[in-house]
Design a protein around this motif. Structure first.
Motif, PDB file in Angstrom:
ATOM      1  N   ILE A   1       0.860  -1.189   0.000  1.00 23.80           N
ATOM      2  CA  ILE A   1       0.000   0.000   0.000  1.00 23.80           C
ATOM      3  C   ILE A   1       0.893   1.235   0.000  1.00 23.80           C
TER       4      ILE A   1
ATOM      5  N   ALA B   1       2.414   3.499  -3.567  1.00 24.71           N
ATOM      6  CA  ALA B   1       3.310   3.264  -4.716  1.00 24.71           C
ATOM      7  C   ALA B   1       4.277   4.427  -4.865  1.00 24.71           C
TER       8      ALA B   1
ATOM      9  N   ASP C   1      -2.536   2.462  -4.509  1.00 21.01           N
ATOM     10  CA  ASP C   1      -2.238   3.855  -4.118  1.00 21.01           C
ATOM     11  C   ASP C   1      -3.458   4.715  -4.417  1.00 21.01           C
TER      12      ASP C   1
ATOM     13  N   ALA D   1      -3.396   7.913  -5.047  1.00 19.70           N
ATOM     14  CA  ALA D   1      -3.098   9.082  -5.897  1.00 19.70           C
ATOM     15  C   ALA D   1      -3.393   8.798  -7.370  1.00 19.70           C
TER      16      ALA D   1
ATOM     17  N   ILE E   1       8.907  15.522  -7.841  1.00 15.73           N
ATOM     18  CA  ILE E   1       9.281  16.894  -7.443  1.00 15.73           C
ATOM     19  C   ILE E   1      10.628  16.934  -6.702  1.00 15.73           C
ATOM     20  N   SER E   2      11.210  15.773  -6.478  1.00 17.94           N
ATOM     21  CA  SER E   2      12.420  15.749  -5.644  1.00 17.94           C
ATOM     22  C   SER E   2      13.626  16.322  -6.371  1.00 17.94           C
ATOM     23  N   GLY E   3      14.560  16.805  -5.580  1.00 14.72           N
ATOM     24  CA  GLY E   3      15.818  17.318  -6.124  1.00 14.72           C
ATOM     25  C   GLY E   3      15.599  18.345  -7.218  1.00 14.72           C
TER      26      GLY E   3
ATOM     27  N   THR F   1       3.151   3.999   2.889  1.00 21.00           N
ATOM     28  CA  THR F   1       2.424   5.236   2.571  1.00 21.00           C
ATOM     29  C   THR F   1       3.148   6.488   3.063  1.00 21.00           C
ATOM     30  N   GLY F   2       4.386   6.371   3.490  1.00 19.47           N
ATOM     31  CA  GLY F   2       5.202   7.549   3.803  1.00 19.47           C
ATOM     32  C   GLY F   2       4.748   8.299   5.042  1.00 19.47           C
TER      33      GLY F   2
ATOM     34  N   PHE G   1      -1.983   7.502   7.110  1.00 17.80           N
ATOM     35  CA  PHE G   1      -2.479   6.125   6.994  1.00 17.80           C
ATOM     36  C   PHE G   1      -1.598   5.130   7.773  1.00 17.80           C
TER      37      PHE G   1
ATOM     38  N   VAL H   1      10.605  15.929   4.907  1.00 12.91           N
ATOM     39  CA  VAL H   1      10.402  14.625   5.543  1.00 12.91           C
ATOM     40  C   VAL H   1       9.656  14.759   6.870  1.00 12.91           C
TER      41      VAL H   1
ATOM     42  N   GLU I   1       9.507   6.065   4.796  1.00  7.73           N
ATOM     43  CA  GLU I   1       9.435   7.204   5.711  1.00  7.73           C
ATOM     44  C   GLU I   1       8.444   6.992   6.852  1.00  7.73           C
TER      45      GLU I   1
ATOM     46  N   TYR J   1      19.822  10.801   1.167  1.00  4.78           N
ATOM     47  CA  TYR J   1      19.796   9.755   2.207  1.00  4.78           C
ATOM     48  C   TYR J   1      18.391   9.177   2.403  1.00  4.78           C
ATOM     49  N   ASN J   2      17.371  10.009   2.217  1.00  2.54           N
ATOM     50  CA  ASN J   2      16.016   9.494   2.459  1.00  2.54           C
ATOM     51  C   ASN J   2      15.590   8.518   1.376  1.00  2.54           C
TER      52      ASN J   2
END
Ligand code: FDA
Length: 398
Positions: free
Chosen positions: A10, A12, A34, A36, A45-47, A160-161, A173, A343, A371, A382-383
């Motif tokens: 659960i 993605a 998921d 979304a 959207i990272s980095g 689910t972070g 969640f 985070v 996470e 690192y994350n």
């Protein structure tokens, strides 16, 4: 009619896709669920859109957790070099930017496409967008109530972070499921987040908004002590930039930061020594080390006249000015919160989980990864490395 799988993952995102791909390629029948509409929005959207997908120097020392030993096993079994090998196999161009941080040459979409291809190779089934209303366990099987009907699975992986950036689908969640199964939680807090000041302090500092300087920042005590030498940015609401994002994960509400804008110079000594030999004024002398706008703003903020000749100034005043630059102590009133945090600190208490498989000790078949767990990395790739490593650990065990 219920659909049945060996494994239901659960979430993605980074950890969930990695886990699903590994499990499916081992021959498990896997479904990824998921809520979304768009896949892996956080990777996208990272980095700054280029995804800082790992850090070549990642070690357990780069992570915060109530139990700093927990992450060691997974990180040592799936290393940054393992992820780099995967990226190379998919012919994705990348480069090192700063302090071991690896970024895509083109786009974060390449990492999403790579993980999707790895899932497809194992024949992962997708349910997306699909709401998950609840999870129960009867006998050996988990029953997952989804917007598209009931799903049965022998193993469930919660990926689910955390709470950061609710606008793109973050929810609590994982924490709700953990609580439902009676697991202990470590209190959550936004991490890698700009820090803010209220009222007077914010107004005084806003004159410096937009200025970026390198600084040494420190906070905390003993075990929870953080120290970073990075760029710091003054903003209209407070402080940001890599130095502040890093230290924010160590800062606790009510605590102070100690900031040194010139770690290489004992400013008070240099000013007092300069009295005999230099006809310079304060602004000129400080401008050899700091940007002009910072010097002007800083002198004004601390009540000094930039045009004053240092030769005419009492040592006490010069010492005060030196201390303000070498040992600026400041107490943020808060942070920009989960809407800006990269985070979430805290989460499912690692004492509840096996460090080999990420499985809940008291609930066979239930795993938490990424996470959602109380393991949080520094800024700098690192994350994601934790997401990949914990995802692989569970993917190999389910
Ligand atoms: P992740 O958040 O990736 O995935 C969770 C998934 O679960 C999402 O797809 C979500 O839709 C789904 N979900 C949530 N609630 C659900 C529910 N109730 N039902 C169903 N599905 C649900 N790290 C790094 O190493 N390098 C970097 O460059 C960056 N950059 C960066 C920028 C920004 C702006 C942010 C916010 C964060 C970063 N990070 C980062 C951090 C990194 O993105 C983060 O640590 C990982 O994505 C965590 O991976 P997870 O798979 O655990 O969660």
């Amino acid at each position: 009619m219920s659909k049945q799988f060996d494994v239901a993952v659960i979430g993605a995102g980074a950890a969930g896709m990695m886990c699903a791909a590994v499990a499916a390629q081992r021959g498990r029948k896997v479904v990824l669920i998921d809520h979304a509409a768009r896949l892996a929005e956080k990777i996208r959207i990272s980095g700054g859109g280029r995804c800082n997908f790992t850090n070549v120097g990642a070690t357990p020392q780069n992570y915060l957790s109530q139990n700093p030993h927990f992450c060691k096993s997974a990180l040592s079994r799936y290393t940054p070099q393992d992820f780099v090998a995967l990226v190379k196999r998919h012919r994705i161009g990348f480069h090192e930017k700063h302090k071991g941080q690896l970024f895509c040459d083109e786009s974060a979409e390449d990492i999403i496409a790579m993980l999707k291809a790895e899932c497809d190779q194992g024949g992962v089934s997708w349910m997306m967008p699909c709401a998950v209303n609840g999870i129960g366990k009867s006998g050996e099987l988990f029953r997952i109530d989804t917007g598209a009907g009931e799903v049965l699975a022998a193993s469930v992986v919660i990926a689910t972070g955390g709470l950061s950036i609710p606008k793109i689908g973050a929810t609590d969640f994982a924490y709700r499921i953990a609580t439902q199964f009676g697991l202990r939680m470590v209190e959550t807090q936004p991490g890698l987040v700009p820090l803010t000041f209220d009222g007077g302090a914010s107004q005084a500092l806003s004159a410096l908004a937009g200025i970026a300087v390198q600084a040494e920042v420190e906070t905390g005590v003993k075990k929870g002590r953080g120290y970073f030498l990075e760029d710091l940015l003054f903003t209209h609401r407070g402080l940001s930039g890599p130095a502040i994002l890093q230290i924010s994960s160590y800062w606790r509400p009510g605590g102070a930061l100690s900031i040194n804008f010139l770690p290489e110079v004992d400013v008070a000594e240099a000013l007092i020594e300069g009295k005999g030999t230099l006809k310079k004024n304060l602004s000129n002398l400080l401008a050899q080390w700091l940007p002009g706008r910072m010097v002007e703003g800083w002198l004004e903020l601390n009540g000094f006249d930039g045009a004053a000749r240092i030769a005419d100034m009492p040592d006490k005043g010069l010492r005060q000015l030196g201390d303000s630059l070498n040992r600026w102590s400041i107490r943020p009133s808060g942070s920009e919160g989960y809407k800006k945090a990269e985070v979430t600190l805290g989460g499912v208490d690692t004492r509840e989980l096996s460090q080999q498989s990420m499985m809940v000790n008291s609930v066979p078949g239930l795993h938490f990864i990424g996470e959602a767990i109380d393991v949080t990395g520094w800024l700098g790739g690192y994350n994601f490395q934790w997401a990949w490593a914990s995802g692989v650990a569970a993917g190999q065990a389910v």
